[in-house]
Design a protein around this motif. Structure first.
Motif, PDB file in Angstrom:
ATOM      1  N   LYS A  31     -46.414  83.228   5.692  1.00  0.00           N
ATOM      2  CA  LYS A  31     -47.706  83.854   5.436  1.00  0.00           C
ATOM      3  C   LYS A  31     -47.589  85.352   5.639  1.00  0.00           C
ATOM      4  O   LYS A  31     -46.680  85.843   6.293  1.00  0.00           O
ATOM      5  N   CYS A  35     -52.595  89.966   4.165  1.00  0.00           N
ATOM      6  CA  CYS A  35     -53.142  89.483   2.895  1.00  0.00           C
ATOM      7  C   CYS A  35     -53.771  88.116   3.136  1.00  0.00           C
ATOM      8  O   CYS A  35     -53.099  87.081   3.049  1.00  0.00           O
ATOM      9  N   GLN A  36     -55.050  88.116   3.439  1.00  0.00           N
ATOM     10  CA  GLN A  36     -55.766  86.906   3.824  1.00  0.00           C
ATOM     11  C   GLN A  36     -55.647  85.809   2.773  1.00  0.00           C
ATOM     12  O   GLN A  36     -55.945  86.032   1.593  1.00  0.00           O
ATOM     13  N   GLY A  37     -55.173  84.656   3.204  1.00  0.00           N
ATOM     14  CA  GLY A  37     -55.061  83.503   2.312  1.00  0.00           C
ATOM     15  C   GLY A  37     -53.724  83.361   1.624  1.00  0.00           C
ATOM     16  O   GLY A  37     -53.499  82.371   0.929  1.00  0.00           O
ATOM     17  N   VAL A  38     -52.818  84.324   1.789  1.00  0.00           N
ATOM     18  CA  VAL A  38     -51.501  84.229   1.157  1.00  0.00           C
ATOM     19  C   VAL A  38     -50.593  83.423   2.085  1.00  0.00           C
ATOM     20  O   VAL A  38     -50.172  83.899   3.135  1.00  0.00           O
ATOM     21  N   THR A  55     -46.938  83.525  -4.795  1.00  0.00           N
ATOM     22  CA  THR A  55     -48.332  83.412  -4.364  1.00  0.00           C
ATOM     23  C   THR A  55     -48.942  84.798  -4.173  1.00  0.00           C
ATOM     24  O   THR A  55     -50.077  85.057  -4.578  1.00  0.00           O
ATOM     25  N   LEU A  56     -48.174  85.704  -3.566  1.00  0.00           N
ATOM     26  CA  LEU A  56     -48.633  87.078  -3.361  1.00  0.00           C
ATOM     27  C   LEU A  56     -48.921  87.764  -4.697  1.00  0.00           C
ATOM     28  O   LEU A  56     -49.955  88.412  -4.861  1.00  0.00           O
ATOM     29  N   ASP A  58     -49.691  86.400  -7.583  1.00  0.00           N
ATOM     30  CA  ASP A  58     -50.909  85.820  -8.162  1.00  0.00           C
ATOM     31  C   ASP A  58     -52.147  86.327  -7.436  1.00  0.00           C
ATOM     32  O   ASP A  58     -53.166  86.633  -8.061  1.00  0.00           O
ATOM     33  N   TRP A  59     -52.077  86.409  -6.118  1.00  0.00           N
ATOM     34  CA  TRP A  59     -53.202  86.867  -5.290  1.00  0.00           C
ATOM     35  C   TRP A  59     -53.572  88.306  -5.640  1.00  0.00           C
ATOM     36  O   TRP A  59     -54.743  88.644  -5.769  1.00  0.00           O
ATOM     37  N   GLY A  63     -56.982  89.359  -7.500  1.00  0.00           N
ATOM     38  CA  GLY A  63     -57.829  90.310  -6.779  1.00  0.00           C
ATOM     39  C   GLY A  63     -58.166  91.525  -7.631  1.00  0.00           C
ATOM     40  O   GLY A  63     -59.310  91.986  -7.654  1.00  0.00           O
ATOM     41  N   HIS A  68     -61.679  92.482  -6.235  1.00  0.00           N
ATOM     42  CA  HIS A  68     -61.680  92.299  -4.784  1.00  0.00           C
ATOM     43  C   HIS A  68     -60.896  93.433  -4.120  1.00  0.00           C
ATOM     44  O   HIS A  68     -59.866  93.863  -4.649  1.00  0.00           O
ATOM     45  N   LEU A  70     -58.195  95.061  -1.989  1.00  0.00           N
ATOM     46  CA  LEU A  70     -56.887  94.657  -1.473  1.00  0.00           C
ATOM     47  C   LEU A  70     -56.533  95.557  -0.297  1.00  0.00           C
ATOM     48  O   LEU A  70     -56.877  96.736  -0.288  1.00  0.00           O
TER      49      LEU A  70
END
Length: 93
Positions: A31, A35-38, A55-56, A58-59, A63, A68, A70
């Motif tokens: 994690k 980066c909240q939620g990654v 995942t990062l 895509d996030w 965003g 959103h 960042l």
């Protein structure tokens, strides 16, 4: 820090903040607290790291698309409004 390739540098710096743990079932979890939620999982540390990077990415893209905010990482701020220059500013030789 002046980013030559802002997105690439942002990903590199964010990945340097990653925290990995080995789970009881021998899988890995990674994690990036900034980066909240990654978060990502994988059967090996390398696969977990690859999944976390994906995942990062895509996030970040989601965003940006949704507007959103960042987190600023290593003085790289992806929240700045995009400016478009006129085509007249391009020099042709």
């Amino acid at each position: 820090m002046i980013a030559k390739f802002a997105l690439t540098d942002y990903i590199k710096q964010a990945m340097s903040l990653a925290i990995y743990d080995k789970l009881e079932d021998e899988n890995f979890v990674g994690k990036i607290p900034t980066c909240q939620g990654v978060i990502a999982f994988g059967p090996t540390l390398r696969q977990c790291e690859d999944e976390l990077r994906s995942t990062l990415e895509d996030w970040i893209l989601l965003g940006l698309k949704l507007g959103h905010p960042l987190p600023v990482i290593a003085d790289i701020d992806l929240n700045k409004e995009v400016r478009f220059e006129s085509m007249d500013t391009l020099q042709t030789t």
